[in-house]
Design an enzyme around this catalytic site. Structure first.
Site, PDB file in Angstrom:
ATOM      1  N   PRO A 107       3.697  62.521 -19.008  1.00 27.50           N
ATOM      2  CA  PRO A 107       4.773  63.453 -19.354  1.00 27.50           C
ATOM      3  C   PRO A 107       5.326  64.191 -17.952  1.00 27.50           C
ATOM      4  CG  PRO A 107       2.623  63.740 -20.479  1.00 27.50           C
ATOM      5  CD  PRO A 107       2.458  62.487 -19.577  1.00 27.50           C
ATOM      6  N   TYR A 108       4.770  64.034 -16.761  1.00 29.94           N
ATOM      7  CA  TYR A 108       5.250  64.475 -15.660  1.00 29.94           C
ATOM      8  C   TYR A 108       6.567  63.461 -15.197  1.00 29.94           C
ATOM      9  CZ  TYR A 108       5.682  65.869 -10.600  1.00 29.94           C
ATOM     10  OH  TYR A 108       6.116  66.532  -9.571  1.00 29.94           O
ATOM     11  N   ILE A 109       6.443  62.307 -15.296  1.00 33.04           N
ATOM     12  CA  ILE A 109       7.557  61.418 -15.099  1.00 33.04           C
ATOM     13  C   ILE A 109       8.617  61.750 -16.023  1.00 33.04           C
ATOM     14  CG2 ILE A 109       8.063  59.050 -15.215  1.00 33.04           C
ATOM     15  CD1 ILE A 109       5.488  58.284 -14.070  1.00 33.04           C
TER      16      ILE A 109
END
Length: 254
Positions: A157-159
């Site tokens: 999700p961060y990417i």
């Protein structure tokens, strides 16, 4: 006659200003002549930053705010207008991540939190900032990451969220060019922040790839990222918009 600072006379909103890159930017921007409005969730840490800056003439104010809440970001911008008369630039730097839980094991709450802070936070901040920049223009700088350009080993999700920051930045640059508003993103490499220290403490195996992939073979100091943001907020970057500027020690050059 004293030399003019890079941001002399400008009012700049900084989110995620209670530590790391945001706090370094607050200190640097004031030194470069700016008036700053600092936003973050932790009131005590914001107070520490204000005290450390020691801004002459009350050129720094703090607003406790959560970037995931649109009304709170409107309050931050309204404070800038009421206190200093407007907003010339913004550094939307607030971010959050987890320690790389595999996708199939990650709960919805963790996913939502990462996406909300990193992507929705930029969305909320930009909408509030653009609304007051329409008349006079301005510069917006959004913190993305090398994770917005590569699969880095960070959580999925961060990417995804950092890719979204780049997309939002490019879209806004295109949509608001006629209003004299420039929007850029910084692809930040591994930086010695509170969040990074937490990630590396939880997952020591990430130290080597986070350092080893960059040409310079080291973590950045937060002020090194802040210097890139200062240039993008300034008039000296007047022909730069819709760009993704790497501040990554050469990570994305390989």
């Amino acid at each position: 006659m004293s030399a003019q600072g890079l941001l002399d006379g400008k009012t700049v909103v900084i989110t995620g200003a209670s530590s790391g890159i945001g706090a370094a930017a607050a200190e640097l921007f004031v030194k470069e002549g700016a008036q700053v409005v600092l936003a973050a969730r932790r009131e005590d840490r914001l107070s520490d930053v204000i005290d450390r800056i020691g801004a002459p003439g009350g050129r720094a104010v703090a607003v406790v705010a959560d970037v995931t809440r649109a009304e709170e970001m409107r309050t931050v911008v309204r404070t800038a207008v009421e206190t200093f008369g407007g907003v010339h630039a913004a550094f939307n730097n607030a971010g959050w991540t987890s320690t790389g839980t595999p996708m199939h094991l990650m709960g919805d709450e963790e996913y939502d939190r990462i996406m909300d802070v990193n992507a929705r936070g930029v969305w909320n901040a930009m909408r509030a900032e653009i609304a007051v920049m329409l008349e006079h223009g301005g510069s917006i700088v959004n913190t993305s990451s090398v994770a917005g350009m590569r699969a880095t080993g960070a959580s999925a999700p961060y990417i995804a969220a950092k890719h979204a920051v780049i997309g939002l930045s490019r879209a806004a640059a295109d949509e608001y060019v006629a209003y004299g508003i420039r929007v850029n993103a910084i692809a930040v490499g591994s930086t010695r922040t509170e969040l990074m220290e937490q990630v590396l403490s939880d997952t020591p195996s990430l130290i080597e790839p986070f350092v080893g992939r960059s040409i310079q073979q080291r973590l950045a100091d937060p002020v090194e990222i802040a210097q890139t943001a200062a240039w993008l907020c300034s008039d000296r970057s007047s022909f730069t918009t819709g760009a993704v500027i790497p501040a990554d020690g050469g990570w994305t050059a390989r």
